[in-house]
Design an enzyme around this catalytic site. Structure first.
Site, mmCIF file in Angstrom:
data_model
loop_
_atom_site.group_PDB
_atom_site.id
_atom_site.type_symbol
_atom_site.label_atom_id
_atom_site.label_comp_id
_atom_site.label_asym_id
_atom_site.label_seq_id
_atom_site.Cartn_x
_atom_site.Cartn_y
_atom_site.Cartn_z
ATOM 1 N N GLU A 82 -22.707 -55.913 -31.418
ATOM 2 C CA GLU A 82 -21.314 -56.502 -31.279
ATOM 3 C C GLU A 82 -21.249 -57.809 -30.938
ATOM 4 O O GLU A 82 -22.205 -58.631 -30.364
ATOM 5 C CB GLU A 82 -20.939 -55.914 -29.852
ATOM 6 C CG GLU A 82 -20.579 -54.656 -29.917
ATOM 7 C CD GLU A 82 -19.849 -53.937 -28.689
ATOM 8 O OE1 GLU A 82 -19.379 -54.858 -28.050
ATOM 9 O OE2 GLU A 82 -20.095 -52.717 -28.336
ATOM 10 N N TYR A 120 -21.182 -61.900 -26.326
ATOM 11 C CA TYR A 120 -19.710 -62.740 -26.339
ATOM 12 C C TYR A 120 -19.854 -63.973 -25.860
ATOM 13 O O TYR A 120 -19.145 -64.892 -26.410
ATOM 14 C CB TYR A 120 -18.760 -61.798 -25.605
ATOM 15 C CG TYR A 120 -18.499 -60.351 -26.260
ATOM 16 C CD1 TYR A 120 -17.600 -60.465 -27.383
ATOM 17 C CD2 TYR A 120 -19.694 -59.325 -26.136
ATOM 18 C CE1 TYR A 120 -17.386 -59.034 -28.258
ATOM 19 C CE2 TYR A 120 -19.147 -58.282 -26.749
ATOM 20 C CZ TYR A 120 -18.284 -58.086 -27.788
ATOM 21 O OH TYR A 120 -18.010 -56.655 -28.522
ATOM 22 N N ARG A 125 -20.906 -49.138 -37.163
ATOM 23 C CA ARG A 125 -21.028 -48.556 -35.895
ATOM 24 C C ARG A 125 -19.976 -48.073 -35.126
ATOM 25 O O ARG A 125 -18.991 -48.898 -34.928
ATOM 26 C CB ARG A 125 -21.762 -49.948 -35.269
ATOM 27 C CG ARG A 125 -22.181 -49.497 -33.480
ATOM 28 C CD ARG A 125 -22.993 -50.367 -32.813
ATOM 29 N NE ARG A 125 -23.036 -49.925 -31.504
ATOM 30 C CZ ARG A 125 -22.557 -50.493 -30.371
ATOM 31 N NH1 ARG A 125 -21.769 -51.554 -30.428
ATOM 32 N NH2 ARG A 125 -22.782 -49.596 -29.376
ATOM 33 N N GLU A 139 -24.641 -50.680 -23.691
ATOM 34 C CA GLU A 139 -24.193 -51.539 -22.406
ATOM 35 C C GLU A 139 -24.419 -50.794 -21.242
ATOM 36 O O GLU A 139 -23.317 -50.727 -20.412
ATOM 37 C CB GLU A 139 -22.707 -52.225 -22.633
ATOM 38 C CG GLU A 139 -22.636 -52.947 -23.886
ATOM 39 C CD GLU A 139 -21.208 -53.601 -23.860
ATOM 40 O OE1 GLU A 139 -20.393 -53.715 -22.989
ATOM 41 O OE2 GLU A 139 -21.017 -54.435 -24.763
#
Ligand code: IFM
Length: 443
Positions: A351, A292, A69, A157
């Site tokens: 991610e 995250y 990606r 995002e």
């Protein structure tokens, strides 16, 4: 490795490419933001990936990933925001061919925050015309690469672009205005829907999705105030973007809360036109999730996400160097909840990763055990969610290379490959070797 699951690595153009003047690339909002002194480091030379992409793809080949990606820089493709620059597209043409030759599927993201300054100067994301510009840009890219790309990601995002870029002025373009932030967010979402339509029209059988960032927020205590605050945080941070993309419109409780806070005059959603919400909810093939960390929410941080520990080297146990709490259990919970609330066609972890600045020891080896522990726990969390029936079809580690961590500069290192920013030497870290073995084991 099961063939219905893609293991990959993730990067973005401005963070790795460098070569900011090569082949007539135009200026982006991030070049300007750096030139104006809002960040310690800029996009030059980054990791010089623009000239070293073959070496980087060879590293991915050795790693055994099935997907890569990356993002396409709009200012390379359209330096003035509207005229196609064939030389800019040539770079991605070469990149895609090299990936395919290495047996790696390209997963391009069309927008990872680097708006051409020319588009910003005409109003940027708060301005509705930018959606049309993005459609033209999408068409130019899909026209050139669509015969070889099987997966597209429209926006990366949108919360960050809208809120950090237009509400806080902390990210480019450095605007601090609540109303413009919500307008920008709306046009980012609308551009996702419109780009999905363009890809469906021009991109053959390819799959399309968006990469949404999230923070799982939970009440800091059992008090009614904290429970309310956590719900507000979830609305502000997650539902404002997840709901419309999945056909639920903007969350009513948040529209009311924003109106009460005096963020609108008159119609609170006056930027929404008649079929916008349908376009935003255009069905996609996957929902990308960038995860995250999570946050213990109270009334003080319900709209101001703050790192729970000081960013920097030697973080407290349980935190990464970004100051982010390590909470893999919330990844599982968040994925289960997204599946229950929205029933997406499938979910791809677009991610996930950690910043630690471990460098070479006296033997040249880089022992980033803390990153291995982080990745191990989060991949297990993805497996747990999948075991609970969540249709997860891919996991992309962030990031292949140490790179430019936006306003935090080159000091925050997310790579499983170390980059010496003086010499540009790439050195695989222990986590790179670990990830290769982990891929072999399957989920
Ligand atoms: O580096 C960023 C990336 O550009 C977007 N997602 C979060 C990463 C780590 O902060």
């Amino acid at each position: 490795m099961s063939s219905d699951f893609t293991w990959g690595v993730s990067t973005s153009a401005f963070q790795i490419e460098g070569a900011t003047h090569a082949d007539d690339r135009g200026e982006s909002i991030w070049d300007r933001f750096h030139a104006e002194g809002h960040m310690p480091d800029g996009g030059e030379p980054a990791t010089d990936h623009y000239h070293r992409y073959q070496e980087d793809i060879a590293l991915m080949g050795e790693l055994g990933v099935g997907g890569y990606r990356f993002s396409i820089a709009w200012p390379r493709v359209m330096p003035d925001g509207k005229t196609i620059n064939p030389a800019g597209l040539d770079f991605y043409d070469r990149l895609v061919d090299e990936l395919l030759a290495a047996g790696i599927a390209p997963w391009p993201t069309l927008y990872h925050w680097d708006l051409p300054i020319a588009v910003q100067d005409r109003g940027g994301w708060p301005h509705r015309d930018t959606v049309g510009r993005f459609m033209d840009y999408t068409a130019a890219v899909v026209d050139r690469l669509g015969d070889r790309v099987g997966h597209w990601i429209t926006q990366n995002e949108p919360w960050v672009s809208a809120m950090l870029g237009h509400r806080d002025g902390y990210f480019a373009p450095g605007i601090a205005d609540w109303k413009l932030a919500l307008r920008a967010g709306h046009h980012l979402l609308l551009s996702h829907g419109r780009a999905t339509e363009v890809i469906r029209e021009l991109g053959g059988e390819s799959q399309v999705g968006i990469a949404l960032d999230c923070r799982a927020g939970y009440p800091a205590s059992d008090s009614a105030e904290d429970i309310d605050a956590a719900s507000h945080f979830d609305g502000f941070r997650n539902r404002w973007f997840f709901d419309p993309v999945h056909g639920k419109g903007y969350p009513e409780d948040m529209v009311e809360a924003y109106a009460e806070a005096g963020r609108f005059e008159g119609d609170p959603l006056d930027f929404v036109q008649s079929d916008d919400m349908e376009v935003i909810a255009t069905p996609t093939d996957f929902t990308g999730i960038n995860y995250y960390t999570s946050l213990a929410v109270n009334t003080a941080n319900k709209e101001r996400e703050v790192a729970e520990s000081e960013p920097g080297p030697n973080p407290a146990p349980g935190y990464t160097e970004m100051g982010w709490a390590i909470t893999p259990e919330w990844l599982t919970k968040f994925l289960v909840r997204v599946n229950e609330d929205y029933g997406p066609s499938s979910i791809v972890i677009t991610e996930n990763g950690a910043s630690y600045s471990d460098g070479p020891d006296e033997t040249g080896k880089i022992n980033d055990q803390r990153r291995i522990d982080y990745l191990d726990a989060h991949i297990a969390a993805v497996g747990d969610a999948r075991g609970q029936g969540v249709p997860i079809t891919g996991y992309f580690e962030w990031s292949l290379l140490d790179n430019l961590e936006w306003v935090a500069g080159y000091g925050q290192r997310f790579g499983i490959v170390h980059v010496d920013f003086e010499t540009m030497t790439r050195t695989p870290k222990a986590s790179y070797h670990w990830y290769r073995d982990r891929i072999d084991q399957g989920l």
